[in-house]
Design a protein around this motif. Structure first.
Motif, PDB file in Angstrom:
ATOM      1  N   UNK A  66      17.178   6.337-101.565  1.00  0.00           N
ATOM      2  CA  UNK A  66      17.738   7.101-101.635  1.00  0.00           C
ATOM      3  C   UNK A  66      18.769   6.747-103.238  1.00  0.00           C
ATOM      4  N   UNK A  67      19.681   5.757-102.631  1.00  0.00           N
ATOM      5  CA  UNK A  67      20.412   5.202-103.244  1.00  0.00           C
ATOM      6  C   UNK A  67      20.332   3.997-104.513  1.00  0.00           C
ATOM      7  N   UNK A  68      19.064   3.777-104.162  1.00  0.00           N
ATOM      8  CA  UNK A  68      18.538   2.846-105.184  1.00  0.00           C
ATOM      9  C   UNK A  68      17.162   3.206-106.372  1.00  0.00           C
ATOM     10  N   UNK A  69      17.355   4.756-106.080  1.00  0.00           N
ATOM     11  CA  UNK A  69      16.711   5.446-107.215  1.00  0.00           C
ATOM     12  C   UNK A  69      15.035   5.431-106.683  1.00  0.00           C
ATOM     13  N   UNK A  70      14.735   5.503-105.436  1.00  0.00           N
ATOM     14  CA  UNK A  70      13.847   4.921-105.392  1.00  0.00           C
ATOM     15  C   UNK A  70      13.132   6.777-104.792  1.00  0.00           C
ATOM     16  N   UNK A  71      12.287   7.132-105.268  1.00  0.00           N
ATOM     17  CA  UNK A  71      11.730   8.104-105.429  1.00  0.00           C
ATOM     18  C   UNK A  71      10.449   8.437-104.043  1.00  0.00           C
ATOM     19  N   UNK A  72      10.225   9.973-104.554  1.00  0.00           N
ATOM     20  CA  UNK A  72       9.351  10.814-103.520  1.00  0.00           C
ATOM     21  C   UNK A  72       8.103  10.017-104.045  1.00  0.00           C
ATOM     22  N   UNK A  73       7.585   9.579-105.159  1.00  0.00           N
ATOM     23  CA  UNK A  73       6.309   9.863-106.352  1.00  0.00           C
ATOM     24  C   UNK A  73       6.142   7.986-105.900  1.00  0.00           C
ATOM     25  N   UNK A  74       7.491   7.271-106.075  1.00  0.00           N
ATOM     26  CA  UNK A  74       7.607   5.850-105.672  1.00  0.00           C
ATOM     27  C   UNK A  74       7.172   5.322-103.775  1.00  0.00           C
ATOM     28  N   UNK A  75       7.789   6.238-102.603  1.00  0.00           N
ATOM     29  CA  UNK A  75       6.992   6.057-101.456  1.00  0.00           C
ATOM     30  C   UNK A  75       5.201   6.437-101.192  1.00  0.00           C
TER      31      UNK A  75
END
Length: 161
Positions: free
Chosen positions: A74-83
């Motif tokens: 979450x701190x890196x900016x990766x969201x649910x879509x990225x996962x």
């Protein structure tokens, strides 16, 4: 074991695979529980071998994950879509190039999500590097272990006919 029970075991394992990508959900344990359920309902040597192998793979993945940085995606900016893209890419890569294709599929899916979100190649590469350093490899190790277990289960079910 009937077709409906095998389908339910498969659904539990699929939920486990999806659960690996969601923080707080014990995805790998759901996959293992599916194998345990299958082995208890259809006890034969192959089922017990898959269960023992699944247990060893999960324990090995835990040991590897302890050596990696903790999850801070979450701190890196990766969201649910990225996962979701990373997981879909790993699954697709695992199926297209068995076993070895999961790693490039995971990174490629993550890159595609970041490219769509940020628009440029350089920004997407930087975002992927940041996400992988912030715990993306941790997620990949757990997902890869689960993919190996599900692949072994599917192979065993097909072998038993």
């Amino acid at each position: 074991m009937g077709a409906w029970e095998l389908t339910l075991v498969g659904v539990v394992m699929l939920l486990g695979l999806c659960g690996v990508l969601v923080p707080g959900v014990p995805g790998s344990w759901l996959v293992w529980a599916g194998v345990l359920w299958w082995a208890l309902q259809d006890p034969h040597g192959l089922a017990w071998g898959v269960l023992v192998g699944a247990t060893l793979v999960l324990l090995l993945s835990r040991a590897v994950r302890w050596q990696l940085p903790p999850r801070r995606l979450r701190e890196s900016g990766a969201g649910h879509r990225t996962a979701a893209y990373a997981g879909a890419g790993a699954l697709l890569g695992f199926c297209l190039l068995p076993v070895l294709g999961a790693a490039p599929g995971f990174v490629g899916g993550m890159y595609l999500a970041e490219r769509l979100r940020l628009g440029g190649h350089g920004e997407a590469v930087t975002a992927v590097r940041t996400a992988l350093r912030a715990g993306g490899w941790n997620v990949f190790v757990e997902l890869y272990a689960c993919l190996l277990i599900v692949g072994a289960w599917v192979g065993a079910v097909l072998a038993r006919g």
